[in-house]
Each structure stands twice: as structure tokens, then as C-alpha cells.
Design an enzyme around this catalytic site. Structure first.
Site, mmCIF file in Angstrom:
data_model
loop_
_atom_site.group_PDB
_atom_site.id
_atom_site.type_symbol
_atom_site.label_atom_id
_atom_site.label_comp_id
_atom_site.label_asym_id
_atom_site.label_seq_id
_atom_site.Cartn_x
_atom_site.Cartn_y
_atom_site.Cartn_z
ATOM 1 N N ASP A 67 40.962 -4.025 -31.022
ATOM 2 C CA ASP A 67 41.030 -3.263 -32.269
ATOM 3 C C ASP A 67 41.036 -4.189 -33.479
ATOM 4 O O ASP A 67 40.417 -3.898 -34.504
ATOM 5 C CB ASP A 67 42.297 -2.410 -32.292
ATOM 6 C CG ASP A 67 42.218 -1.271 -31.288
ATOM 7 O OD1 ASP A 67 43.257 -0.655 -31.050
ATOM 8 O OD2 ASP A 67 41.131 -1.026 -30.764
ATOM 9 N N ASP A 147 54.025 13.326 -36.569
ATOM 10 C CA ASP A 147 54.169 13.279 -35.120
ATOM 11 C C ASP A 147 53.486 12.028 -34.582
ATOM 12 O O ASP A 147 52.746 11.357 -35.304
ATOM 13 C CB ASP A 147 53.641 14.550 -34.441
ATOM 14 C CG ASP A 147 52.231 14.911 -34.847
ATOM 15 O OD1 ASP A 147 51.866 16.085 -34.725
ATOM 16 O OD2 ASP A 147 51.482 14.016 -35.280
ATOM 17 N N LYS A 149 50.998 9.385 -32.896
ATOM 18 C CA LYS A 149 49.547 9.304 -32.718
ATOM 19 C C LYS A 149 49.284 8.936 -31.260
ATOM 20 O O LYS A 149 49.388 7.791 -30.854
ATOM 21 C CB LYS A 149 48.934 8.263 -33.649
ATOM 22 C CG LYS A 149 47.427 8.413 -33.753
ATOM 23 C CD LYS A 149 46.843 7.459 -34.760
ATOM 24 C CE LYS A 149 46.576 6.107 -34.142
ATOM 25 N NZ LYS A 149 45.591 6.163 -33.042
ATOM 26 N N ARG A 170 35.688 16.281 -27.809
ATOM 27 C CA ARG A 170 35.314 16.019 -29.188
ATOM 28 C C ARG A 170 33.858 15.595 -29.314
ATOM 29 O O ARG A 170 33.173 15.938 -30.270
ATOM 30 C CB ARG A 170 36.215 14.927 -29.758
ATOM 31 C CG ARG A 170 35.848 14.523 -31.161
ATOM 32 C CD ARG A 170 36.676 13.312 -31.592
ATOM 33 N NE ARG A 170 36.079 12.750 -32.775
ATOM 34 C CZ ARG A 170 35.044 11.917 -32.753
ATOM 35 N NH1 ARG A 170 34.518 11.557 -31.606
ATOM 36 N NH2 ARG A 170 34.536 11.455 -33.873
ATOM 37 N N CYS A 445 25.389 -26.551 -18.808
ATOM 38 C CA CYS A 445 25.566 -25.152 -18.422
ATOM 39 C C CYS A 445 26.281 -25.066 -17.078
ATOM 40 O O CYS A 445 25.865 -25.723 -16.120
ATOM 41 C CB CYS A 445 24.205 -24.463 -18.344
ATOM 42 S SG CYS A 445 24.282 -22.771 -17.696
ATOM 43 N N CYS A 468 17.508 -20.278 -16.256
ATOM 44 C CA CYS A 468 18.922 -20.289 -15.869
ATOM 45 C C CYS A 468 19.242 -18.998 -15.113
ATOM 46 O O CYS A 468 18.966 -17.899 -15.603
ATOM 47 C CB CYS A 468 19.810 -20.406 -17.098
ATOM 48 S SG CYS A 468 21.585 -20.280 -16.723
#
Length: 797
Positions: A67, A147, A149, A170, A445, A468
Site C-alpha cells: 500500500d 465504524d 474500516k 462491487r 546473471c 537467458c
């Protein structure tokens, strides 16, 4: 609960950024400066990145970033759009709820659109929100309903005459997935409402959650049965509701917690509540469970005290929460304040700080992606953070490791802001013993041992070996993934097994596999093999140019840029011939993106791949648009640069297909009727959008004329014979058919008259004035003054 999910934009405009329609309050001497090309490109890239992460989070339940990382990207885009308002686009993640509905379940439109809330992360931001509210409405009451969440799956359950009839997720806010059968199995959902005063029709909105203790037991059962463990309660709840087999859903410990309502149709009388607290009491009387710990706070200071107290106890609560939702309790004040284009001006989500835990950094492993980027990943001693066991976290690049001063063996602080992907915050230097070791980024690599390079100006190291195995593997996986060709039924693990076993060396190789080839693999029976082959063949024959461009994995070309390219070039041949100058004339394409496209088509290996794709018939053309001329003329379209909106029921094609056709003709798709709209295309029963467009003097075109215009590639002149549609009277449209309104998400209808009730902030409707009393005017969400008049429907929150 609300669509403010874990800090995702759609839902989370930072509270210290002015809402869209308050933009005039924010002044800056540079607002009208010419937009630098690098700013335009950065905004386009941010939009594409945010849309992708929205889809991963909301639709696929597989987020890739935390987040906090998402919020950084989102706020950067908000800042660019504030600095240069001309960059603002109605399709931007800052202006709309993002995300599309998944395939596999029946889709259905919400009667009233489900919107979201802005959020705040500090007391200063809460205070700034209050100041804006009081500036707009000096006499606003100070009581708020608060209230928790909740962190679950938001949906809507619908009752006719008190009996449960249907349920919708939704989805994208306008269209959801029908999950009626699954929701019937949720034990605490009332199948019939209690009492004698139930509405004739009511849409109740809430959140499906799984309690922490139930989640632990569910995972224990999954483990005992050899099944896949769920990452967190939210993913478990979302996956359970979306099950096609309802016996699976019935075995999951789901709860539905109601927080508000959508449309309410009454037989008569007055509205049964005038405050949000009154609404919550009524929902409980009807038999719904509501969020725990909800309460009425008498002042903004009391709201903050509630937020702090709940945050201190969040770990001890029965369900996972990541903040507090505060809504002005008085519904008349709510209506007076109204909405921005995305969210109410009278409600806010107060987010908790990220949860943290201590653990040891055992190792750092480097992974190679499809573009050759080397990404370091922290290998952690397993630790529980926010109810989830964490053992890995991305470190992004070498610079981040150095900036944080991480050493192998460090005790580190890990946080997880309600998300699946954790973050290493910092090392606990004070706990070092002297045994810690510095991490040295590899010069070769780890997959093919080729030297890695770090291009000038970039933070990423890259493997430039086109052969690769890791690059090849990830490129093929991407080609068929949801972000690429979107081949349903072809899983990443199978593709990885085919590539690692040497059975497939390019995307084309997948399409040559036969049922017998696949049946040689363990756990691949006749049915699975047949489905695998069928899915690939369906993707080959049904691919669009947009999806193929996405699948090619051209650097800097995300889905939005792919749409732009597909709308302006007939096929990949035409795109290959376009020079950098032509490409840069297209929206959101600057020198860097244009250069990346030209580099892709200059590579012999890529050209060979394209010829092989053409040979197997995977060569889609641009849909529903005339062939594009070469060069700069390729960007000329009959709707070039026009903002177009569709309303009503289309008969020829679906809404999404019609919008794609308009985009291919050069249009930008609008989300609502505003003064900037150029054309409204109307189908059957168009409703209030048509009336509003007429008031604003916006051109109106019937569906048949619109498609005729596209087929002739000719835009009718202003004042031509394109017929307008007569505006329907109130008597012609019943309560279900009248379009939703801008300032409300609840509609109460009874006997053609309206009363003045209340509702919930998590959903807002479209296209109508904020209040409906006789006599004066009111401002809509677009900032226009509309005369007040008799309301056929009343809005509640």
C-alpha cells in the site's frame, strides 16, 4: 465495506489534496505553464501503472506492491495533475473507481453506482478535511458516525418485499458479478427481513469478511486436506464468494456486515431515518449484523479519540481492520455538501499506520524478470504480520539495499499495511552482533551467468542475454497471462514446467502443442489437456490487437499505451512502419516510449517471432475502424479528440464494445455528463443523462446514427439530421429504470413523491442535482447551478 481498500486509489485520494471540483481553491503561479514532455510521459506511465495495480488488487486478488508503494505512485500522479491541470483525464485513477469485472460469473449493472471514500493518514489531514467541510458549509453539524474500516469483499444484497432476491459484488462500481447463490449460503445473511415496515425494494450494501479465528481454522483444514493455504482473510472471503460451486462457499466461515443502502423503494409515507446512525439502527432491526465497534461521535476531536483507541486495540479485534470510516451523521448536511467526481465531501477513511514486526534477514536472492531486470528479494525468518505469515519481501534494486543499510543476518523491521506484499522498513542496527555480512550485488546473471549491465540513469541491473532462460521463461508466461494475451485456463506453473523442460522455447511453441503432447505430463489427463489446447486456440483466433501488443511485452508499453497504438494502426505491420516522429504525435507517447517501440521492431529476433505469429494466424487487425494511413495521417479519426459518452440500452453491441469502437475512432470515453462532453450517444430509455446533455447544449446522437457514422467514417456536421431522442417523462420510467444521481447513492421512491432521508457514504450516484426542494438552486458535482424542483427520487447516504 467501503471501496477504500487498503489504500488503493480508486478509493484513496489523499485528503490533503483538493477534490476535483474544488480545484479552483488551489492556486499556483505555474498552473497554466506549458506541460513539459517528461511530465506528460510520467503522468501517462503512472496512470498505466496504477491501473495495472488496481486490476491486480481488485480483480485478481494478487497485488504486487505494498500500500505504501502504491500511495507514493498515486500521490505523485495527483501532484502532476495539480501542477498541470491539462494533464487531468477523466479516465485517470485519481478521478474514478478503477477496475473491470472478471469473466466467469454473470454480470449485472448496479442500480446506483458504488463509489468510494478519500482517506487521511494523520491528524493534520483529518483537520484539513474538517476545515474544507466547514468552509463549504459553515453551519454543518459536528456529529459523525464512525465504524471500523473492514478488510473484506464489498457487495450489495437486494430484497424485494422483504425477501432476498439477488447479490452483486462491487465489480468496477457500475457493473458487478452476480453471486446470489453463493450469498444464500452465508449463515448470518437474513433471507427475509424482520418487521412490518420493510421497503418494497431495498439494496443493502456491506462487506463479506472472515473472522481471524475462523480464518486460522479454515487454513488448518486446507492444510490437512492438502489444499492451498489462503494468504489472508480478505483473499479467502473474496475467493469464497466468487466460487461457482456453492457447496465450497457453504463450507467457508463467511459473515456479511451491513454498512449502508443503495436504492430504497417505499410504498408511501416518510423516510424511516434522517441520520446515518438511524439507518444503522434500522438495519439491525431488519436482521442484519453491522460492523462491530460502530458508534456516534459528538465532535471531530471525539472521532480522533475513537480512531486512536480502536487502533490501539486492532490486534485484539475479531476481524481485520485497517482504519476508521467517519461520516457526517446528518443527511441534510450530507446533501448540502455533495460530492467530488469520486467521493463524498462529508466522509473520510482514517487509515491506521502499517503493522510491523521484527524478524531476521537470512538471505537476499536475485530474481530475473521477463525484461532481464534483476530484482533482489529478502528471504526472511518467517514472522506473522497483521495475521499473515511473511517470509519474503521485495527489495526492488541495489540502491534500496544500500539506502536502507541492510546486511545479511540483520534483525529487521517488516511491515504490512493490510496488503499481501510486505516491506522491509529498516535494519535494527542497535541489535547487530558483528556477525552480519554485507550483500554484494551479482555482476553476472544468476540464471545464465552473462554479465549484467546497469544502463545510465536507471536503478535496475539487467541481463542483456536474449537467450537467458529466465528471460525466455518469464516472457512466455507474460505472453499468455492476464496482463498479456489473457489465455484463460493456461496456468503459470504449467507454462513454467513446459519451458523449463525444453518443450517450449517461444510463445509460438505453446500453440503447436497437441493433446497427446500434454498428456505425457503427470497430472495432465485427457480432459485437462483438451481444455489446455482449446483455451490456446480460442485465444489465438479471438485475440485483439490490444491484447497482442500487451503480450509482446514491449518495454514502457502498458495496456493504456497498447490501446492507443491499437486505435491508430491497422495491425503490427503498420505499427512496425511508423517512425518515432509519427508515434510521438499520439497521446501519452513521448520520445522514450517511441524509442522503445522502434527498438523492439528493429530486433531481428522479435521480427522472426512476429512472422511466426502471423503464420499460425495470430495476427489481429484493428477492430471496427477504417484502415490507418501510413505516417502521421494514421492518427486522424472521425472522432479524434472528442469526448463521447454512451447512455441507455444499446441494441447493436454491448456498452464495452461500443466504447472500444469509439476509442478506435479516436474518441476519449467520458464517465459523466459535463460541459466538456462533445457527444452523447443514446440507446433505449436514456434517462437523465439525456436531459442534462440537452440543458448543457451537448450534441446528442441516436445509436443507429452513431454506428452509421463509424461505418462511413464521417462525422455529421453540427445541425445535421441526426435525430434526437424525446425525453422520457417521469411516468414513463419506473423506480428501477431512472438513472442514478450525482449527489446520492440512495434513492427512495414512494408514490411519485419524495421525502428527505439518509444513507451511506460508500456509494454515490450519477447525473442529478444534489437536493430537490422547491425554490432555489443547488450545485452539482460538476459545479453547475441547477434549479431545484420536485424530486421523483430522493437521495440518501
Amino acid at each position: 465495506m467501503t471501496e477504500v481498500k487498503k489504500g488503493r486509489v480508486v478509493d484513496d485520494a489523499p485528503v490533503n489534496d483538493a477534490p476535483e471540483n474544488d480545484a479552483a481553491e488551489v492556486t499556483s503561479p505555474a498552473r497554466h505553464d506549458a506541460i513539459p514532455e517528461e511530465a506528460r510521459q510520467r503522468a501517462a506511465q503512472l496512470r498505466a501503472d496504477l491501473e495495472r495495480h488496481n486490476r491486480l488488487y481488485y480483480e485478481l486478488d494478487t497485488p504486487e506492491i505494498s500500500d505504501a508503494e502504491y500511495d507514493v505512485l498515486y500521490r505523485e500522479l495527483v501532484g502532476l495533475e495539480r501542477r498541470w491541470p491539462a494533464l487531468r483525464d477523466e479516465a485517470s485513477p485519481t478521478q474514478r473507481v478503477g477496475g473491470e469485472v472478471l469473466e466467469g460469473l454473470e454480470k449485472q449493472a448496479h442500480t446506483l453506482r458504488m463509489y468510494s471514500l478519500d482517506n487521511a493518514f494523520s491528524r493534520d489531514e483529518w483537520g484539513a478535511f474538517m476545515q474544507r467541510m466547514y468552509n463549504a458549509l459553515p453551519d454543518a453539524p459536528s456529529a459523525f458516525w464512525c465504524d471500523p474500516k473492514m478488510d473484506g469483499l464489498a457487495l450489495e444484497v437486494i430484497y424485494e418485499n422483504g425477501v432476498f432476491t439477488s447479490a452483486l459484488t462491487r465489480g468496477n462500481g457500475e457493473v458487478g458479478e452476480v453471486v446470489t447463490a453463493a450469498m444464500r449460503t452465508v449463515r448470518n445473511l437474513p433471507l427475509a427481513l424482520r418487521g412490518d415496515d420493510v421497503p418494497r425494494r431495498i439494496e443493502v450494501r456491506g462487506e463479506v469478511v472472515i473472522a481471524k479465528a475462523d480464518f486460522e481454522q479454515l487454513n488448518a483444514r486446507q492444510s490437512a486436506a492438502g489444499g492451498k493455504l489462503f494468504a489472508n482473510p480478505r483473499n479467502a472471503a473474496a475467493g469464497s464468494v466468487r466460487q461457482l460451486d456453492t457447496t465450497v462457499t457453504a463450507g467457508r466461515p463467511l459473515q456479511f456486515l451491513a454498512y449502508g443502502v443503495g436504492q430504497v423503494v417505499l410504498e408511501g409515507g416518510t423516510a424511516p431515518w434522517t441520520t446515518h446512525s438511524g439507518l444503522m439502527a434500522r438495519l439491525r432491526e431488519w436482521g442484519f449484523d453491522t460492523p462491530p465497534e460502530g458508534r456516534l461521535c459528538a465532535s471531530p476531536d471525539e472521532v480522533w479519540a475513537y480512531y486512536e483507541a480502536l487502533g490501539a486495540r486492532r490486534e485484539s479485534l475479531a476481524i481485520e481492520i485497517d482504519g476508521v470510516v467517519a461520516k457526517l451523521d446528518d443527511t441534510e448536511a450530507q446533501e448540502a455538501l455533495g460530492f467530488t467526481a469520486r467521493a463524498p465531501r462529508w466522509a473520510l477513511a482514517l487509515k491506521f499506520p502499517a503493522m510491523q514486526a521484527r524478524t531476521r534477514l537470512d538471505d537476499i536472492r536475485v530474481q530475473v524478470g521477463r525484461t532481464g531486470v534483476l530484482t533482489p528479494v529478502a528471504i526472511l525468518e518467517p514472522v506473522r504480520v497483521g495475521g499473515v505469515e511473511v517470509s519474503r519481501a521485495t527489495l526492488h534494486n541495489e540502491d534500496e539495499i544500500r539506502a536502507k543499510g541492510l546486511m545479511l543476518g540483520d534483525m529487521v523491521l517488516v511491515q504490512r499495511a493490510g496488503d499481501v506484499i510486505p516491506e522491509v522498513v529498516r535494519p535494527l542496527v542497535e541489535e547487530r552482533t558483528g556477525d552480519e555480512r554485507p550483500f554484494v550485488f551479482p555482476e553476472n546473471c544468476p540464471e545464465c551467468d552473462s554479465p549484467v549491465v546497469r544502463p545510465q540513469g536507471e536503478v535496475a541491473h539487467r541481463c542483456v542475454n536474449v537467450m537467458c532462460p529466465a528471460v525466455r521463461r518469464q516472457s512466455i508466461i507474460h505472453f499468455v497471462s492476464k496482463a498479456g494475451l489473457d489465455v484463460r485456463g493456461v496456468g503459470e506453473r504449467w507454462v513454467q514446467q513446459l519451458v523449463d523442460g525444453g518443450h517450449v522455447t517461444s510463445p509460438v511453441g505453446l500453440f503447436s502443442l497437441t493433446k497427446l503432447d500434454l498428456m505425457r505430463f503427470e497430472r495432465m489427463g485427457p480432459t485437462s489437456a483438451a481444455n489446455f489446447v482449446t483455451a490456446l486456440d480460442a485465444a489465438r483466433t479471438g485475440a485483439t490487437l490490444v491484447r497482442l501488443i500487451c503480450a509482446l511485452g514491449i518495454r514502457h508499453v502498458g495496456e493504456q499505451t497498447a490501446r492507443t497504438l491499437a486505435a491508430n494502426f491497422t495491425d503490427l505491420d503498420a505499427l512496425r512502419e511508423a517512425d518515432a516522429e509519427t508515434l510521438q504525435q499520439l497521446p501519452d507517447i513521448g520520445p522514450e516510449v517511441a524509442g522503445s517501440i522502434r527498438t523492439f521492431f528493429a530486433n531481428e529476433g522479435n521480427l522472426e517471432l512476429l512472422e511466426r505469429l502471423r503464420a499460425i494466424g495470430l495476427w489481429p487487425k484493428r477492430q471496427d475502424a477504417p484502415p490507418a494511413p501510413e505516417g502521421a495521417d494514421a492518427i486522424v479519426r472521425p472522432l479524434q479528440g472528442l469526448k463521447v459518452l454512451f447512455t441507455g440500452s444499446l441494441t447493436r453491441v454491448g456498452r464495452t464494445e461500443a466504447e472500444d469502437m469509439a476509442r478506435a475512432a479516436g474518441a476519449n470515453i467520458a464517465s459523466s455528463v459535463t460541459k466538456s462532453l462533445d457527444l452523447l450517444v443514446v440507446g433505449g430509455k436514456p434517462g437523465s443523462k439525456l436531459e442534462k446533455a440537452r440543458k448543457l447544449g451537448i450534441r446528442v446522437m441516436e445509436e443507429a446514427d452513431f454506428f452509421a457514422m463509424l461505418e462511413s467514417a464521417e462525422m455529421p456536421a453540427e445541425g445535421s439530421d441526426a435525430a434526437e431522442v424525446p425525453a422520457p417523462s417521469v411516468e414513463d420510467v419506473d423506480a428501477k429504470e431512472v438513472p442514478s444521481r450525482d449527489v446520492a447513492h440512495v434513492r427512495i421512491v414512494h408514490d411519485g413523491t419524495a421525502s428527505d432521508p439518509g444513507g451511506d457514504s460508500r456509494s454515490v450516484a450519477e447525473d442529478a442535482p444534489a437536493r430537490s426542494t422547491e425554490g432555489d438552486a443547488v450545485s452539482t458535482a460538476e459545479g453547475e447551478d441547477v434549479p431545484r424542483g420536485r424530486a421523483e427520487q430522493l437521495k440518501l447516504f
